[in-house]
Design a protein around this motif. Structure first.
Motif, PDB file in Angstrom:
ATOM      1  N   GLY A  44      22.717  55.217  41.701  1.00 46.68           N
ATOM      2  CA  GLY A  44      23.539  55.935  42.661  1.00 46.68           C
ATOM      3  C   GLY A  44      23.224  55.693  44.121  1.00 46.68           C
ATOM      4  N   CYS A  45      22.348  54.742  44.431  1.00 47.12           N
ATOM      5  CA  CYS A  45      21.982  54.521  45.839  1.00 47.12           C
ATOM      6  C   CYS A  45      22.962  53.618  46.573  1.00 47.12           C
ATOM      7  N   GLY A  46      23.917  53.010  45.859  1.00 46.50           N
ATOM      8  CA  GLY A  46      24.942  52.194  46.510  1.00 46.50           C
ATOM      9  C   GLY A  46      24.764  50.700  46.369  1.00 46.50           C
ATOM     10  N   LYS A  47      23.987  50.256  45.397  1.00 45.70           N
ATOM     11  CA  LYS A  47      23.759  48.820  45.208  1.00 45.70           C
ATOM     12  C   LYS A  47      25.065  48.076  44.941  1.00 45.70           C
ATOM     13  N   SER A  48      25.848  48.565  44.000  1.00 46.14           N
ATOM     14  CA  SER A  48      27.078  47.868  43.593  1.00 46.14           C
ATOM     15  C   SER A  48      28.114  47.838  44.705  1.00 46.14           C
ATOM     16  N   VAL A  49      28.371  48.987  45.309  1.00 46.33           N
ATOM     17  CA  VAL A  49      29.397  49.037  46.354  1.00 46.33           C
ATOM     18  C   VAL A  49      28.941  48.257  47.582  1.00 46.33           C
ATOM     19  N   SER A  50      27.663  48.309  47.915  1.00 47.32           N
ATOM     20  CA  SER A  50      27.153  47.537  49.047  1.00 47.32           C
ATOM     21  C   SER A  50      27.269  46.045  48.791  1.00 47.32           C
ATOM     22  N   THR A  51      26.942  45.629  47.582  1.00 50.67           N
ATOM     23  CA  THR A  51      27.055  44.221  47.221  1.00 50.67           C
ATOM     24  C   THR A  51      28.505  43.764  47.257  1.00 50.67           C
TER      25      THR A  51
END
Length: 108
Positions: A44-51
């Motif tokens: 939930g820290c935003g790895k996917s959306v940030s990538t």
């Protein structure tokens, strides 16, 4: 869906992770065949959306593969070599997958 409707489309839409998004974009600009990048962090820290956002802003079409996907080496290599309709290049993004380094080198 609700989640897709409000999903950040650009890095300015994301609260936090600015430095990490810029690092991913810089890495993509300097990418060379055979290299891979691992993005790690808690759920939930935003790895996917940030990538995803970093890839799009750097001119890549992100193609996501998930742990439950049944992907053969042959299909992965073929997918990586197909021309993208939406961007100049493709970025293969593996979510919680075990992929060998030799397979990644072949697909580059």
């Amino acid at each position: 869906m609700f989640i897709d409707k409000y999903k950040p489309k650009m890095s300015k839409d994301i609260v936090g992770n600015y430095a990490q998004i810029n690092q991913i974009k810089e890495w993509l600009k300097l990418w060379k065949r055979g290299q891979s990048l691992m993005v790690v962090g808690p759920t939930g820290c935003g790895k996917s959306v940030s990538t995803e956002v970093a890839c799009k802003e750097a001119g890549y079409e992100p193609v996501f593969y998930y742990a439950e996907d049944d992907v053969s080496a042959k299909s992965l290599i073929e997918q990586s070599k197909q021309k993208s309709i939406f961007a100049d290049k493709k970025a293969l993004v593996f979510e919680e997958c075990n992929v060998s380094a030799s397979l990644l080198e072949q697909s580059a």
